[in-house]
Design a protein around this motif. Sequence first.
Motif, PDB file in Angstrom:
ATOM      1  N   ASP A 176       0.773  -1.407   0.111  1.00 33.46           N
ATOM      2  CA  ASP A 176      -0.078   0.002   0.071  1.00 33.46           C
ATOM      3  C   ASP A 176       0.862   1.256  -0.018  1.00 33.46           C
ATOM      4  N   ARG A 186       3.360  -0.961   4.670  1.00 31.02           N
ATOM      5  CA  ARG A 186       1.869  -1.380   5.126  1.00 31.02           C
ATOM      6  C   ARG A 186       1.639  -2.219   3.802  1.00 31.02           C
ATOM      7  N   TRP A 187       1.467  -3.207   4.098  1.00 36.89           N
ATOM      8  CA  TRP A 187       0.976  -4.344   3.001  1.00 36.89           C
ATOM      9  C   TRP A 187      -0.533  -4.299   2.779  1.00 36.89           C
ATOM     10  N   LEU A 188      -0.758  -4.551   1.304  1.00 34.63           N
ATOM     11  CA  LEU A 188      -2.179  -4.521   0.892  1.00 34.63           C
ATOM     12  C   LEU A 188      -2.776  -6.021   1.298  1.00 34.63           C
ATOM     13  N   ASP A 189      -3.951  -6.189   1.215  1.00 32.94           N
ATOM     14  CA  ASP A 189      -4.780  -7.351   1.780  1.00 32.94           C
ATOM     15  C   ASP A 189      -4.405  -8.397   0.775  1.00 32.94           C
ATOM     16  N   LYS A 190      -4.431  -7.919  -0.490  1.00 33.53           N
ATOM     17  CA  LYS A 190      -4.187  -9.057  -1.537  1.00 33.53           C
ATOM     18  C   LYS A 190      -3.296  -8.366  -2.717  1.00 33.53           C
TER      19      LYS A 190
END
Length: 199
Positions: A74, A188-192
């Motif tokens: 993200d 901050r990683w994306l959910d997908k």
Amino acid sequence: MEFGSDLDSNEDTSFILISTNTLPSAIQFDSAKRLFYNHQIRKQNQNNYSTDLLALYAIRLSLESRVRGLLGIDYATTNGKNIGLSTFMKIAKGLKYVEYSSNTEWTEIEWVNNWLNHHMHRHLRPYPWIIHQALEVLRLLVDPKEPLIKSNRTIYSFYSATYVIDESALQKEIEATLKELHIKVQIRWLDKREIVKKK
């Protein structure tokens, strides 16, 4: 414009008034408001000069969305500052755990990014054929029409230009590469992740 007419009264210099390079910021702001609130811009601004410049921002947004999406990020920061697209592209280009479509040319994609930055930050409208070329360069990564063929599988996907076998190994590789470049990094990683995964 008046000086152009003085130099050659037969020359039509009206294009200067509608060139995105000379339009005042208030007109650009009006276009932004109208796009948001009315979903269209004024009729007098619905011309190549205005819409070509807006196309650059859309191209840049699609490229950034695609690169962040395949990385699954993200956003990432270092010392409170955002890490930019150029860094993410360098990471994406060198990934061992991602297989890209054979015709994906990262050097050309990086050129397009530099070209977009140059024109956007200087508020310049490029020649239309260069916009067309930028779209063609990015098409293979952002909008592939051909399926990905893996042994006996034919995969149709928005993301068929990218393929991963081990997604957890990919995430570790991305994180390790970011930490090599920036000691203090927060991700901050994306959910997908926008990538075709082995099933």
